[in-house]
Design a protein around this motif. Structure first.
Motif, PDB file in Angstrom:
ATOM      1  N   HIS A  64      21.096  17.085 -27.515  1.00 10.87           N
ATOM      2  CA  HIS A  64      20.187  18.237 -27.475  1.00 10.87           C
ATOM      3  C   HIS A  64      18.734  17.829 -27.697  1.00 10.87           C
ATOM      4  N   LEU A  65      18.366  16.693 -27.184  1.00 11.79           N
ATOM      5  CA  LEU A  65      16.981  16.245 -27.350  1.00 11.79           C
ATOM      6  C   LEU A  65      16.281  16.127 -25.997  1.00 11.79           C
ATOM      7  N   GLU A  66      16.720  16.948 -25.042  1.00 12.08           N
ATOM      8  CA  GLU A  66      16.190  16.834 -23.677  1.00 12.08           C
ATOM      9  C   GLU A  66      14.684  16.988 -23.599  1.00 12.08           C
ATOM     10  N   LEU A  67      14.138  17.788 -24.522  1.00  9.64           N
ATOM     11  CA  LEU A  67      12.694  18.043 -24.463  1.00  9.64           C
ATOM     12  C   LEU A  67      11.880  16.766 -24.629  1.00  9.64           C
ATOM     13  N   MET A  68      12.508  15.769 -25.198  1.00 11.14           N
ATOM     14  CA  MET A  68      11.788  14.519 -25.408  1.00 11.14           C
ATOM     15  C   MET A  68      11.888  13.591 -24.204  1.00 11.14           C
ATOM     16  N   ALA A  69      12.626  14.000 -23.194  1.00  8.87           N
ATOM     17  CA  ALA A  69      12.897  13.107 -22.060  1.00  8.87           C
ATOM     18  C   ALA A  69      11.617  12.632 -21.383  1.00  8.87           C
ATOM     19  N   GLU A  70      10.674  13.550 -21.163  1.00 14.05           N
ATOM     20  CA  GLU A  70       9.440  13.161 -20.470  1.00 14.05           C
ATOM     21  C   GLU A  70       8.630  12.158 -21.290  1.00 14.05           C
ATOM     22  N   ASP A  71       8.543  12.433 -22.590  1.00 13.10           N
ATOM     23  CA  ASP A  71       7.770  11.525 -23.451  1.00 13.10           C
ATOM     24  C   ASP A  71       8.399  10.137 -23.469  1.00 13.10           C
ATOM     25  N   LEU A  72       9.721  10.108 -23.587  1.00 15.35           N
ATOM     26  CA  LEU A  72      10.388   8.810 -23.662  1.00 15.35           C
ATOM     27  C   LEU A  72      10.342   8.082 -22.323  1.00 15.35           C
ATOM     28  N   CYS A  73      10.349   8.856 -21.244  1.00 17.50           N
ATOM     29  CA  CYS A  73      10.239   8.248 -19.921  1.00 17.50           C
ATOM     30  C   CYS A  73       8.843   7.625 -19.759  1.00 17.50           C
ATOM     31  N   SER A  74       7.826   8.370 -20.199  1.00 14.10           N
ATOM     32  CA  SER A  74       6.452   7.836 -20.164  1.00 14.10           C
ATOM     33  C   SER A  74       6.364   6.563 -21.002  1.00 14.10           C
ATOM     34  N   GLU A  75       6.979   6.633 -22.170  1.00 12.23           N
ATOM     35  CA  GLU A  75       6.957   5.484 -23.076  1.00 12.23           C
ATOM     36  C   GLU A  75       7.624   4.270 -22.408  1.00 12.23           C
ATOM     37  N   THR A  76       8.703   4.544 -21.700  1.00 10.87           N
ATOM     38  CA  THR A  76       9.425   3.462 -21.005  1.00 10.87           C
ATOM     39  C   THR A  76       8.521   2.771 -19.992  1.00 10.87           C
ATOM     40  N   PHE A  77       7.839   3.564 -19.175  1.00  6.30           N
ATOM     41  CA  PHE A  77       6.984   2.968 -18.143  1.00  6.30           C
ATOM     42  C   PHE A  77       5.767   2.283 -18.759  1.00  6.30           C
ATOM     43  N   TYR A  78       5.251   2.854 -19.842  1.00  5.70           N
ATOM     44  CA  TYR A  78       4.102   2.217 -20.483  1.00  5.70           C
ATOM     45  C   TYR A  78       4.512   0.858 -21.056  1.00  5.70           C
ATOM     46  N   LYS A  79       5.687   0.835 -21.693  1.00  4.79           N
ATOM     47  CA  LYS A  79       6.176  -0.438 -22.238  1.00  4.79           C
ATOM     48  C   LYS A  79       6.400  -1.443 -21.103  1.00  4.79           C
ATOM     49  N   ALA A  80       6.928  -0.933 -19.996  1.00  3.91           N
ATOM     50  CA  ALA A  80       7.174  -1.818 -18.845  1.00  3.91           C
ATOM     51  C   ALA A  80       5.869  -2.419 -18.354  1.00  3.91           C
ATOM     52  N   PHE A  81       4.804  -1.606 -18.293  1.00  9.79           N
ATOM     53  CA  PHE A  81       3.509  -2.123 -17.836  1.00  9.79           C
ATOM     54  C   PHE A  81       3.001  -3.193 -18.792  1.00  9.79           C
ATOM     55  N   ARG A  82       3.105  -2.903 -20.078  1.00  9.64           N
ATOM     56  CA  ARG A  82       2.609  -3.845 -21.083  1.00  9.64           C
ATOM     57  C   ARG A  82       3.392  -5.166 -21.073  1.00  9.64           C
ATOM     58  N   SER A  83       4.668  -5.091 -20.706  1.00  7.39           N
ATOM     59  CA  SER A  83       5.506  -6.302 -20.735  1.00  7.39           C
ATOM     60  C   SER A  83       5.699  -6.902 -19.349  1.00  7.39           C
TER      61      SER A  83
END
Lengths: 198, 197
Positions: B41-60
């Protein structure tokens, strides 16, 4: 196919390709075995329930995420922002000429440094001999007295030669100025080039 | 332009291309993150975590080596680690269903009783998936929702292909066992309904 064999592949049956021979074997088996047929229905029902929760429509959200990520990248690393004010496209040949110019300037700098290091060590030291004021002793009446002479140091005569001051840059100093100019030109060119490449 | 070419250009300074690279995978990664969070039941965080994923990917991105894994697999791995890290933080903080705001709405033409049944079914499946051990849950989501093959799932989870098969078997078996009472009850209600007509 036995009941045990059927039970073993129920959990992976949805991953099998349609051409897989195990499909037809299983179908034959469940046509004859009512228990396995009921069990198979349960497996397929639960899978369809899981698949019902699948979500696909994310286009708008995805675009928003894209913008957020790029904004964050540029916010936290402003130097990565592409230069929108680029007046014209710099042709590759110009960039090549700039690179050659920079390389040439750096070479001048290195040559001048090398020149100073090597020539600076090899130049003779212009130091005056220390005048002690002690004169060699002559013996009166000795045989070689007729051609004896005293070599009186010049400084002891009371007359001092005038100081010679080098006015204006000498040859090596032109090299120094040239090398500094070379480095300056290289840095200015590099900055200009990197600005244009953005 | 292939992923490799794009990544090479991004590393050379063409950062704008990262936006294009994201477009290729953002829907898949967002769906994966959403499904991983949904059971909690944490779907609302999906966009933030998806953004975080891509940002981490860019940094790494400088550390990404194609010989080790495909870019897609690498992204899924980052997404999974990001979600797991968040779930660990949120552990114990149960968000009630009504507050998540993204409970699948029943279609307008469905009768109220059917809508209730549908929500009940959704909640049961969520619960069943949420009760799975983390690796089984990841394997099930990657296979059923993202349609990745065994090898890709194995790379993401750091397991062998045979282990992935085993994880999937146990996950499906566990979901089936948890849903069985509902199937029997539902069939019994249908049977009773038919009898009363």
């Amino acid at each position: 196919m036995t009941c045990d064999e059927a039970q073993e592949i129920f959990g992976l049956i949805s991953d099998l390709k349609e051409t897989d021979s195990r499909w037809s074997e299983l179908e034959e088996h469940i046509a004859e075995c009512s228990d396995c047929a009921a069990e198979f229905d349960l497996w397929m029902d639960s899978r369809s329930y899981v698949l019902d929760l699948q979500v696909e429509a994310f286009e708008e959200k995805a675009e928003e995420i894209n913008r957020n990520v790029m904004d964050r990248i540029y916010r936290e690393s402003p130097w990565l922002i592409p230069d929108q004010s680029k007046p014209f496209e710099v042709p590759a040949s110009t960039r090549r000429h700039f690179s050659l110019w920079i390389a040439g300037s750096v070479m001048i700098f290195l040559s001048s440094v090398l020149y100073f290091v090597v020539m600076g060590k090899s130049s003779p030291k212009e130091t005056a001999e220390a005048a002690t004021g002690i004169l060699p002793t002559g013996i009166a009446g000795s045989a070689d007295m007729s051609h004896f002479s005293y070599d009186i140091p010049v400084t002891n005569s009371g007359i001092i030669e005038p100081f010679v001051v080098g006015m204006g840059p000498s040859h090596p100093q032109y090299w120094m100025i040239l090398s500094v100019l070379g480095v300056a030109m290289a840095l200015i060119s590099l900055r200009r080039l990197s600005h244009m490449r953005k | 332009m292939t992923d490799s070419q794009m990544i090479r250009e991004i590393k050379e300074g063409n950062v704008e291309l990262f936006s294009e690279l994201m477009r290729r995978y953002q829907r898949k990664i967002l769906a994966f993150v959403y499904h991983m969070l949904r059971s909690s039941h944490l779907e609302l965080m999906a966009e933030d975590l998806c953004s975080e994923t891509f940002y981490k990917a860019f940094r790494s991105l400088h550390s990404f080596r194609e010989v080790d894994a495909s870019f897609s697999t690498w992204l899924y791995t980052i997404a999974r680690n990001t979600v797991l890290s968040e779930l660990r933080k949120q552990k114990g903080a149960h968000i009630p269903l009504e507050e998540s705001g993204v409970n699948p709405a029943a279609p307008a033409e469905i009768a109220p009783e059917q809508a209730i049944l549908r929500n009940e079914k959704v909640e049961l499946v969520r619960e069943a998936i949420n009760n799975l051990p983390e690796k089984q849950r990841s394997a099930l989501i990657l296979r059923e929702y993202d349609q990745l093959d065994y090898q890709e799932i194995a790379d993401i989870l750091g397991q062998s292909v045979s282990s992935v098969k085993s994880l999937l078997f146990r996950a499906r078996s566990s979901v089936k066992v948890q849903l069985e009472p509902y199937f029997y009850e539902y069939n019994f209600e249908q049977y009773e309904g038919m009898k009363s007509r």
